[in-house]
Design an enzyme around this catalytic site. Structure first.
Site, PDB file in Angstrom:
ATOM      1  N   LEU A   1      -4.019   6.689   1.186  1.00  0.00           N
ATOM      2  CA  LEU A   1      -3.392   6.367   0.018  1.00  0.00           C
ATOM      3  C   LEU A   1      -4.061   5.340  -0.835  1.00  0.00           C
ATOM      4  O   LEU A   1      -3.308   4.296  -1.279  1.00  0.00           O
ATOM      5  CB  LEU A   1      -1.784   6.121   0.415  1.00  0.00           C
ATOM      6  N   PRO A   2      -5.061   5.775  -1.465  1.00  0.00           N
ATOM      7  CA  PRO A   2      -5.850   4.792  -2.327  1.00  0.00           C
ATOM      8  C   PRO A   2      -5.248   4.568  -3.647  1.00  0.00           C
ATOM      9  O   PRO A   2      -4.659   5.425  -4.092  1.00  0.00           O
ATOM     10  CB  PRO A   2      -7.192   5.417  -2.571  1.00  0.00           C
ATOM     11  N   HIS A   3      -5.171   3.251  -4.014  1.00  0.00           N
ATOM     12  CA  HIS A   3      -4.511   2.865  -5.370  1.00  0.00           C
ATOM     13  C   HIS A   3      -4.954   1.268  -5.566  1.00  0.00           C
ATOM     14  O   HIS A   3      -5.106   0.691  -4.698  1.00  0.00           O
ATOM     15  CB  HIS A   3      -2.971   3.157  -5.678  1.00  0.00           C
ATOM     16  N   VAL A   4      -4.845   1.020  -6.792  1.00  0.00           N
ATOM     17  CA  VAL A   4      -5.073  -0.341  -7.141  1.00  0.00           C
ATOM     18  C   VAL A   4      -4.208  -0.782  -8.453  1.00  0.00           C
ATOM     19  O   VAL A   4      -3.430   0.226  -8.743  1.00  0.00           O
ATOM     20  CB  VAL A   4      -6.655  -0.790  -7.633  1.00  0.00           C
TER      21      VAL A   4
ATOM     22  N   ILE B   1       0.773  -1.302   0.151  1.00  0.00           N
ATOM     23  CA  ILE B   1       0.018  -0.119  -0.079  1.00  0.00           C
ATOM     24  C   ILE B   1       1.118   1.264   0.007  1.00  0.00           C
ATOM     25  O   ILE B   1       0.578   2.441  -0.542  1.00  0.00           O
ATOM     26  CB  ILE B   1      -0.958  -0.109   1.177  1.00  0.00           C
TER      27      ILE B   1
END
Length: 697
Positions: A607-610, A311
Site C-alpha cells: 500500500l505505497p504512499h507518502v 501506513i
C-alpha cells in the site's frame, strides 16, 4: 426504589429538556412505564412543595430546582429502598460463592436476596448458564452447600468481568456497597483512602473511572484469597516467565504495601501477591518518562503500531510525540493484560464500533501483528480502547480562542482515549465554542483558565462550578445524543433553542404526505442536518472505496522485472490522470531505497504512499495486480502480488474507503476477482457490488 426509576431520575438530573421518545429510548421503557415513573417522581416533588414535571407536547422541561431535589433523593436512597435487578441477584449469588462463605444453602440465598424460593431457583438456573460460557459450574454438596467449580483463573475472570460491567452502569456502586456491608467485607472508603495514599507514595496513576471498579474487585479478591487460601493460582496455562521482572516494578511494591494495611495479610501467599501485581500492571497508566525495565519493550510496540496505522490509514501525524505519549500510557497496561490473559471490559465497545467503525476497522488490522506476539487474538474490547486512543490523531488540532468566543471545559474521567474522541467530537459539533484540553474531575480545582460552560462525563458537585452551566455527555455519542448536547447548549447559553427544530414533529408532518420506510434513518439525518450542518457536509465528503478506486488507475496482470519498475509503472496512471505528480512516485521509490518497503502491510499486499506535500493532487487509489509476484525485501510478507497505490489530501476524507479496503483484505472472493479479472471494470464492479450488499444488510 426500583432500578428503572433510579435510571430515570439519573437521566432527568443530567438534562434540561427531554422528549418522551428520548426517555423511552434511553431507559428502555415503554411510554406507559415512563409516565408511571414520572408520576411517582412528581409525588416526591409535590411532597417537597416543588413544582411537578409537566408533559407538554410529548416533552418535559426539568428545572434546576427539580434536578437538585432528584439528586438529593438519589444520594439519600437507603438500603431498604434499593431493589435488586435480576442480574444483580445472580451476581450476588456468585459473589457469595466466590468469597467462599463456610456453607451456602438455598435459605441463605433467600434471606440475602429477600425473594421467594422459586425466584432464587430461577436465578440460579440463569447463573448456571452464564457460568457455563466461562467453563464454570455451580455445584451443590451436602457438606459444602452451593459452590462454584472450575479453573481458579476462570472463576476470577468471571467475577472481574461481571463487576466491571455492573459498575460501568451509572450509580451501581451502591449495589456493591450493600453486599460488602451485609457480608462484613472491607469497606470501600477505607480501601480508597489506603489506595489513594499508596498510589501517591509509589507514583501510581489509575484512570479515574476505573479506580472504583479496581477497589471493589480488590475487596472481593482479597476475601477469596483469605478464605480460600488457594496458592495454586500460577498452576495454569499462562506463561509467568516474567515473574522476576514483575518483582522489580513499583506495582509489586504497591501490592506489598497494600496488603499490610489489612488484617490477615499473613494469609496472602507470595503467588497471590504476584497475581495481584500482574492484575494491577494491567490497570495502572503507563508513564513514558519512567525508566522501567519494560519501557523499551512497550516503546517498541507503540512505535510499530503507530507506524503500521500510518501506513494502513494514510494519515499524517501532526504531533507524533504527543500521540506516542498517549499510546504509551495506554499500551503498557494493555501489554500486561494480553500477556497474562487478564479480562478487560470496554462498556463503550459497541458504541465505538458503531459510531467510529471506519477507524475501528483500521485499528483492528493495525494490531494483527500483536496476535503473533501474544499467541492469541486481540479482544474486541482492547481494539475499541485503542480505537479511542487513535482518535487522538483527530483531536490534535490547534484551537485558538477568537474574540469573545465562549470557552468550554471538558471533564472526562474515562481515560485518554475517551477524552481524545470526546474533544474531537465537541470541537466539530460546537465550532462556536473554544474548548480547553480535557481533564479529570479531581483536577477541576486546579483549572486557572476562565470558562463559560462545562461538559462532563461524570457527576460533579455543581457548587464547585460557581454557577457555571454544566452539560452531561457520554465519551462516545450517537446522533441522538449529539443533538441533545446541541439543544442543551442552546438552552443554557442562549436561553432558547428555537433554531433547533423538533425532529419528532417534522417526521410527523412528513408522514402526512408520504410513507417513511426508515424512520430511524430519517431521524438521524435530520438531527445531523439541523444540529451540525458543518459536520453533515464533512460527512458527505467521506469517499467510498468505489469512488476512490477509479478503473482508469488500474493495471491488470502487470509484467514487471523488479519492485522499482512495479512501483513506477503502477504509479504512472496516477500521474497520467492528474492524481499525483511524477515527484510523488519518485518519493515512494527514494524512501523505499532508504527505509525499505515500509508499505508492504501484509502477505502479498503493498500500500505505497507518502506525504501529500510530495505531489498528491487528488484523492485516489490505483490497483495493480502483478503477473509474476515480486520480492520487495519485506521478509515474511514477500512476494508482493497486489499494489494499492494511495494518494490522500488530508487525514479523514479517505478513511471510509481505506476501512473498506482493509475489510476486503479478509475476503477470499476479492483476491479471486483480482486474479481472474480481464479488465479493470470487473474489479470496479466487484467493489461497487460489495458496497451495495453491505448497505442492504
Amino acid at each position: 426504589m426500583d432500578n428503572k426509576l433510579y435510571a430515570l431520575m439519573n437521566l432527568l438530573c443530567k438534562n434540561t429538556y427531554l422528549t418522551l421518545k428520548e426517555i423511552e429510548q434511553q431507559t428502555s421503557c415503554t411510554r406507559r412505564q415512563v409516565l408511571y415513573r414520572l408520576d411517582k417522581i412528581n409525588q416526591e416533588l409535590m411532597s417537597a412543595k416543588i413544582e411537578k414535571i409537566e408533559v407538554l407536547q410529548s416533552a418535559i422541561t426539568i428545572t434546576q430546582e427539580i434536578r437538585n431535589k432528584l439528586n438529593s433523593l438519589i444520594l439519600d436512597n437507603t438500603e431498604k429502598d434499593y431493589f435488586l435487578s435480576s442480574r444483580e441477584r445472580q451476581l450476588t449469588m456468585y459473589l457469595l460463592m466466590f468469597i467462599e462463605l463456610p456453607y451456602l444453602s438455598l435459605n441463605h440465598f433467600i434471606d440475602s436476596l429477600k425473594v421467594s424460593k422459586s425466584t432464587v431457583l430461577n436465578e440460579l438456573k440463569e447463573l448456571e448458564l452464564m457460568c457455563k460460557e466461562y467453563s464454570i459450574e455451580v455445584r451443590y454438596d451436602r457438606n459444602r452447600g452451593y459452590f462454584i467449580y472450575g479453573k481458579e483463573l476462570d472463576l476470577r475472570r468471571f467475577m472481574m468481568i461481571e463487576v466491571i460491567e455492573t459498575f460501568s452502569k451509572e450509580n451501581n456502586g451502591k449495589f456493591f456497597d450493600l453486599f460488602i456491608e451485609e457480608n462484613h467485607l472491607d469497606i470501600f472508603q477505607y480501601s480508597k483512602l489506603v489506595i489513594d495514599e499508596l498510589s501517591k507514595k509509589h507514583g501510581m496513576e489509575f484512570v479515574e473511572d476505573r479506580l472504583g471498579e479496581f477497589i471493589y474487585i480488590f475487596i472481593f479478591l482479597k476475601a477469596r484469597i483469605v478464605n480460600c487460601r488457594n496458592s495454586d493460582i500460577f498452576k495454569s496455562d499462562i506463561d509467568y516467565s516474567t515473574i522476576e521482572l514483575m518483582k522489580t516494578t513499583k506495582e509489586y511494591a504497591f501490592v506489598c504495601d497494600l496488603i499490610l494495611n489489612y488484617k490477615q495479610s499473613d494469609c496472602i501467599a507470595q503467588s497471590e501477591i504476584l497475581y495481584l501485581t500482574a492484575w494491577i500492571l494491567g490497570l495502572s497508566v503507563g508513564n513514558p518518562e519512567e525508566d522501567t525495565t519494560d519501557c523499551l519493550t512497550i516503546a517498541n510496540i507503540v512505535e510499530r503500531l503507530m507506524y503500521r496505522f500510518e501506513i494502513l490509514s494514510g494519515v499524517q501525524y501532526k504531533n507524533s510525540e504527543d500521540i506516542f505519549r498517549k499510546l504509551y500510557c495506554h499500551l503498557r497496561p494493555t501489554y500486561y493484560r494480553l500477556l497474562y490473559h487478564l479480562p478487560i471490559v470496554n462498556p463503550l465497545k459497541e458504541k465505538v464500533k458503531q459510531e467510529h467503525f471506519k477507524l475501528y476497522t483500521l485499528v483492528l488490522e493495525t494490531v494483527k501483528p500483536l496476535e503473533a506476539l501474544f499467541g492469541h487474538p486481540i479482544p474486541e474490547d482492547e481494539v475499541a480502547y485503542l480505537t479511542m486512543h487513535f482518535g487522538a490523531i483527530y483531536a490534535n488540532r490547534a484551537m485558538v480562542k477568537i474574540g469573545n468566543q465562549k470557552v468550554g471545559l471538558i471533564i472526562c474521567s474515562n481515560g485518554l482515549g475517551s477524552s481524545a474522541i470526546l474533544y474531537s467530537e465537541l470541537t466539530s459539533l460546537l465550532p462556536e465554542i473554544h474548548f480547553l484540553k480535557p481533564l479529570e474531575s479531581n483536577n477541576l480545582k486546579n483549572v486557572e483558565e476562565e470558562y463559560d460552560i462545562v461538559f462532563s462525563t461524570t457527576f460533579i458537585d455543581e457548587d464547585a462550578l460557581n454557577g457555571k452551566p454544566i452539560i452531561y455527555v457520554r465519551p462516545v455519542m450517537n446522533m441522538q445524543e449529539r443533538y441533545q448536547v446541541v439543544r442543551e447548549v442552546c438552552m443554557k447559553l442562549k436561553n432558547t433553542f428555537s433554531n433547533i427544530p423538533n425532529i419528532e414533529q417534522i417526521i410527523s408532518i412528513v408522514k402526512k404526505y408520504g410513507t417513511v420506510e426508515n424512520e430511524i434513518g430519517l431521524s438521524n439525518d435530520l438531527i445531523t442536518y439541523f444540529s451540525m450542518t458543518e459536520y453533515y457536509e464533512e460527512k458527505k465528503e467521506n469517499l467510498k472505496l468505489s469512488e476512490m478506486a477509479d478503473p482508469h488507475l488500474m493495471n491488470i496482470q502487470l509484467d514487471a522485472v523488479d519492485w522499482e519498475q512495479a512501483i513506477r509503472v503502477s504509479g504512472e496512471k496516477l500521474v497520467e490522470h492528474n492524481y499525483a505528480t511524477e515527484g510523488y512516485i519518485q518519493e515512494v521509490i527514494a524512501t523505499t531505497k532508504i527505509n525499505g518497503p515500509f508499505y508492504v502491510i501484509t502477505t502479498n499486499i503493498a500500500l505505497p504512499h507518502v506525504k501529500t506535500e510530495y505531489g498528491a493532487l487528488k484523492i485516489g487509489l490505483g490497483i495493480t495486480t502483478l503477473k509474476t509476484p515480486i520480492y520487495f525485501g519485506a521478509k515474511d510478507l514477500d512476494p508482493v502480488k497486489y499494489i494499492f497505490f494511495l494518494t490522500a489530501l488530508d487525514n479523514e476524507t479517505h478513511l471510509n474507503a481505506l476501512s473498506e479496503l482493509v475489510a476486503l483484505f479478509n475476503e477470499k472472493e476479492f483476491f479471486e476477482t483480482l486474479d481472474n479479472a480481464k479488465s479493470p471494470q470487473e474489479i470496479s464492479d466487484y467493489i461497487l457490488n460489495y458496497e451495495l450488499n453491505k448497505l442492504s444488510k
